[in-house]
Design a protein around this motif. Structure first.
Motif, PDB file in Angstrom:
ATOM      1  N   VAL A   1    -115.992 -11.329 -47.617  1.00 20.53           N
ATOM      2  CA  VAL A   1    -114.671 -10.723 -47.392  1.00 20.53           C
ATOM      3  C   VAL A   1    -114.570 -10.169 -45.972  1.00 20.53           C
ATOM      4  N   LEU A   2    -115.595  -9.462 -45.536  1.00 20.69           N
ATOM      5  CA  LEU A   2    -115.534  -8.813 -44.223  1.00 20.69           C
ATOM      6  C   LEU A   2    -115.457  -9.829 -43.093  1.00 20.69           C
ATOM      7  N   GLN A   3    -116.171 -10.943 -43.220  1.00 17.79           N
ATOM      8  CA  GLN A   3    -116.146 -11.930 -42.152  1.00 17.79           C
ATOM      9  C   GLN A   3    -114.805 -12.629 -42.054  1.00 17.79           C
ATOM     10  N   ARG A   4    -114.016 -12.566 -43.094  1.00 14.97           N
ATOM     11  CA  ARG A   4    -112.668 -13.127 -43.025  1.00 14.97           C
ATOM     12  C   ARG A   4    -111.641 -12.066 -42.660  1.00 14.97           C
ATOM     13  N   TRP A   5    -111.911 -10.842 -43.024  1.00 14.45           N
ATOM     14  CA  TRP A   5    -111.008  -9.758 -42.649  1.00 14.45           C
ATOM     15  C   TRP A   5    -111.160  -9.424 -41.168  1.00 14.45           C
ATOM     16  N   GLN A   6    -112.400  -9.464 -40.685  1.00 12.99           N
ATOM     17  CA  GLN A   6    -112.695  -9.179 -39.282  1.00 12.99           C
ATOM     18  C   GLN A   6    -113.531 -10.338 -38.726  1.00 12.99           C
ATOM     19  N   PRO A   7    -112.903 -11.426 -38.297  1.00  9.53           N
ATOM     20  CA  PRO A   7    -113.643 -12.623 -37.875  1.00  9.53           C
ATOM     21  C   PRO A   7    -114.610 -12.376 -36.719  1.00  9.53           C
ATOM     22  N   GLN A   8    -114.376 -11.329 -35.913  1.00 10.19           N
ATOM     23  CA  GLN A   8    -115.266 -11.072 -34.788  1.00 10.19           C
ATOM     24  C   GLN A   8    -116.574 -10.419 -35.206  1.00 10.19           C
ATOM     25  N   TRP A   9    -116.639  -9.896 -36.438  1.00 10.76           N
ATOM     26  CA  TRP A   9    -117.868  -9.228 -36.886  1.00 10.76           C
ATOM     27  C   TRP A   9    -118.948 -10.277 -37.123  1.00 10.76           C
ATOM     28  N   SER A  10    -120.063 -10.138 -36.446  1.00 12.04           N
ATOM     29  CA  SER A  10    -121.107 -11.167 -36.533  1.00 12.04           C
ATOM     30  C   SER A  10    -122.498 -10.559 -36.686  1.00 12.04           C
ATOM     31  N   ASP A  11    -122.589  -9.385 -37.330  1.00 15.86           N
ATOM     32  CA  ASP A  11    -123.907  -8.786 -37.565  1.00 15.86           C
ATOM     33  C   ASP A  11    -124.751  -9.645 -38.503  1.00 15.86           C
TER      34      ASP A  11
ATOM     35  N   ALA B   1    -108.156  -0.172 -48.057  1.00 13.57           N
ATOM     36  CA  ALA B   1    -108.132   1.276 -47.836  1.00 13.57           C
ATOM     37  C   ALA B   1    -108.388   1.646 -46.379  1.00 13.57           C
ATOM     38  N   GLY B   2    -108.602   0.651 -45.526  1.00 15.31           N
ATOM     39  CA  GLY B   2    -108.796   0.911 -44.106  1.00 15.31           C
ATOM     40  C   GLY B   2    -110.229   0.857 -43.632  1.00 15.31           C
ATOM     41  N   GLY B   3    -111.166   0.557 -44.519  1.00 16.69           N
ATOM     42  CA  GLY B   3    -112.565   0.537 -44.128  1.00 16.69           C
ATOM     43  C   GLY B   3    -112.938  -0.596 -43.200  1.00 16.69           C
ATOM     44  N   ALA B   4    -112.101  -1.639 -43.136  1.00 16.55           N
ATOM     45  CA  ALA B   4    -112.437  -2.794 -42.299  1.00 16.55           C
ATOM     46  C   ALA B   4    -112.514  -2.442 -40.822  1.00 16.55           C
ATOM     47  N   LYS B   5    -111.932  -1.306 -40.434  1.00 14.95           N
ATOM     48  CA  LYS B   5    -111.974  -0.922 -39.013  1.00 14.95           C
ATOM     49  C   LYS B   5    -113.402  -0.683 -38.549  1.00 14.95           C
ATOM     50  N   ASN B   6    -114.309  -0.354 -39.485  1.00  7.83           N
ATOM     51  CA  ASN B   6    -115.710  -0.143 -39.108  1.00  7.83           C
ATOM     52  C   ASN B   6    -116.410  -1.445 -38.732  1.00  7.83           C
ATOM     53  N   PHE B   7    -115.768  -2.568 -39.039  1.00  3.16           N
ATOM     54  CA  PHE B   7    -116.335  -3.879 -38.756  1.00  3.16           C
ATOM     55  C   PHE B   7    -115.458  -4.639 -37.757  1.00  3.16           C
ATOM     56  N   ALA B   8    -114.708  -3.890 -36.949  1.00  6.71           N
ATOM     57  CA  ALA B   8    -113.713  -4.515 -36.089  1.00  6.71           C
ATOM     58  C   ALA B   8    -114.316  -5.358 -34.993  1.00  6.71           C
ATOM     59  N   ALA B   9    -115.539  -5.094 -34.572  1.00  2.00           N
ATOM     60  CA  ALA B   9    -116.149  -5.852 -33.477  1.00  2.00           C
ATOM     61  C   ALA B   9    -117.620  -6.005 -33.749  1.00  2.00           C
ATOM     62  N   SER B  10    -118.178  -7.095 -33.248  1.00  8.47           N
ATOM     63  CA  SER B  10    -119.607  -7.330 -33.398  1.00  8.47           C
ATOM     64  C   SER B  10    -120.404  -6.619 -32.331  1.00  8.47           C
ATOM     65  N   GLY B  11    -119.719  -6.054 -31.352  1.00 10.48           N
ATOM     66  CA  GLY B  11    -120.417  -5.351 -30.291  1.00 10.48           C
ATOM     67  C   GLY B  11    -120.918  -4.006 -30.754  1.00 10.48           C
ATOM     68  N   VAL B  12    -121.453  -3.233 -29.823  1.00 13.47           N
ATOM     69  CA  VAL B  12    -122.076  -1.961 -30.139  1.00 13.47           C
ATOM     70  C   VAL B  12    -121.015  -0.883 -30.251  1.00 13.47           C
ATOM     71  N   ARG B  13    -121.051  -0.095 -31.330  1.00 16.84           N
ATOM     72  CA  ARG B  13    -120.235   1.079 -31.466  1.00 16.84           C
ATOM     73  C   ARG B  13    -121.145   2.300 -31.394  1.00 16.84           C
ATOM     74  N   GLU B  14    -120.573   3.458 -31.667  1.00 13.37           N
ATOM     75  CA  GLU B  14    -121.353   4.685 -31.571  1.00 13.37           C
ATOM     76  C   GLU B  14    -122.576   4.613 -32.457  1.00 13.37           C
ATOM     77  N   ASN B  15    -123.711   4.971 -31.886  1.00 11.40           N
ATOM     78  CA  ASN B  15    -124.998   5.054 -32.566  1.00 11.40           C
ATOM     79  C   ASN B  15    -125.567   3.690 -32.958  1.00 11.40           C
ATOM     80  N   ASP B  16    -124.916   2.573 -32.541  1.00  9.08           N
ATOM     81  CA  ASP B  16    -125.479   1.258 -32.831  1.00  9.08           C
ATOM     82  C   ASP B  16    -126.580   0.941 -31.842  1.00  9.08           C
ATOM     83  N   THR B  17    -127.517   0.100 -32.262  1.00  5.71           N
ATOM     84  CA  THR B  17    -128.592  -0.320 -31.387  1.00  5.71           C
ATOM     85  C   THR B  17    -128.693  -1.824 -31.456  1.00  5.71           C
ATOM     86  N   THR B  18    -128.618  -2.496 -30.312  1.00  2.00           N
ATOM     87  CA  THR B  18    -128.757  -3.941 -30.308  1.00  2.00           C
ATOM     88  C   THR B  18    -130.014  -4.341 -29.587  1.00  2.00           C
ATOM     89  N   ALA B  19    -130.557  -5.469 -30.004  1.00  2.00           N
ATOM     90  CA  ALA B  19    -131.756  -5.984 -29.359  1.00  2.00           C
ATOM     91  C   ALA B  19    -131.558  -7.438 -29.021  1.00  2.00           C
TER      92      ALA B  19
END
Length: 338
Positions: free
Chosen positions: A259-269, A320-338
């Protein structure tokens, strides 16, 4: 192993999504990590600092839109050309910096070293995904419980042969005796080490990104609802069979990702194709081919029940609006990428 040099630090509350998109789009050898309560931009090639720091200064000041900046290779000078005067290099750098404004986006010189692809899959810090780690531990604890022949403490007793009715079932007997935990605990039981490993891997790949983005409360709600739904689906489908495993929960995570990958196509975690592979496996097992070849029973109803519950719960979460947490595959607050 490359030595990573810090180019710049940012506060934890600064949104670096635009910078992460710039790094990914231009294939720059950069990474963003959380260290010491700061977000750090690092590179294995310190020479990048001379080229990028002026750009970052203008971006931080709000003078530049990184989404409008592109990196293009600069043709090498012909071999017969002599070395340019020192002031020519300075003039070229000044001209390049001037051309990267938001009004007239130009090109940014590439790093001296060849650009290399940067992974977009996060490596989440442990404190961001404690529930996923607990679920992984429970997979192996459940395997040890079965090895010690203690599964009768956690399983739903199989229904004796004969007529079946919900009011006189073995499950109804458990509930009448106050053993409500059995609605959840069959998910802990694992009848082989490969079974535990497979489900632990599924939680690592699917669960940790979901928990880190959605938060512990939403993730816990998904697991606590999906586990009894999948267990009950399997029990009512085959009440005479002893069953167990975290597969129903893993399939709920897969339904959530779908569901999330279709609601927010840019999310690629989560890597593309994982959910398709899970659905394919579900269909293969549903044919009975795997059981016929290997003689191992598969809890197909638990898989299907978990997947459907993940779909529905995540659709409600997104509405309910939770999809905003998956709006981008980039780094948000407190995220760590490697």
């Amino acid at each position: 192993m490359s030595h990573w040099t810090t180019l710049r630090e940012f506060p934890l509350d600064q949104d670096l999504t635009e910078l992460a998109r710039f790094i990914q789009r231009c294939h720059l050898p950069l990474r963003i990590s959380e260290e010491g309560n700061r977000q750090r931009l690092s590179t294995p090639d310190p020479r990048l600092g001379d080229l990028l720091l002026p750009l970052l200064d203008r971006w931080s000041a709000g003078e530049l839109d990184l989404d409008q900046v592109r990196v293009e290779p600069v043709p090498a000078e012909p071999p017969e050309a002599g070395p340019a005067p020192d002031n020519a290099a300075t003039d070229a750098a000044d001209t390049s910096a001037d051309n990267t404004s938001a009004d007239n986006p130009g090109t940014e010189p590439p790093p001296a070293a060849p650009a290399q692809a940067v992974s977009t899959l996060p490596s989440w810090p442990w404190h961001r995904t404690p529930l996923s780690l607990v679920l992984i531990a429970l997979c192996f604890i459940g395997w040890l419980v079965v090895r010690e022949n203690l599964e009768q403490l956690l399983a739903i007793y199989p229904q004796p042969s004969g007529g079946f009715s919900p009011g006189n079932s073995s499950l109804a007997w458990h509930l009448r005796n106050g053993e409500y935990w059995r609605l959840w605990t069959p998910a802990i039981l694992h009848f082989s080490l490969p079974h535990a490993l497979f489900n632990a891997m599924g939680i690592w790949i699917l669960g940790r990104p979901l928990e880190a983005r959605a938060g512990k409360l939403a993730f816990a709600a998904l697991v606590l609802i999906a586990a009894p739904v999948s267990n009950l689906a399997q029990y009512y489908w085959s009440p005479q069979i002893l069953f167990g495993g975290m597969s129903g929960v893993v399939y709920a995570l897969g339904g959530s990702v779908f569901v999330l990958q279709r609601w927010q196509p840019q999310w690629s975690d989560v890597p593309a194709g994982i959910v398709a592979l899970m659905v394919g496996w579900l269909l293969i097992c549903a044919t009975g081919l795997f059981t016929f070849i290997f003689g191992v029973g598969i809890a197909n109803a638990a898989h299907l029940g978990g997947f459907v519950s993940g779909l529905l719960l995540t659709a409600l979460y997104c509405l309910a609006g939770g999809a905003k947490n998956f709006a981008a595959s980039g780094v948000r607050e407190n995220d760590t990428t490697a």
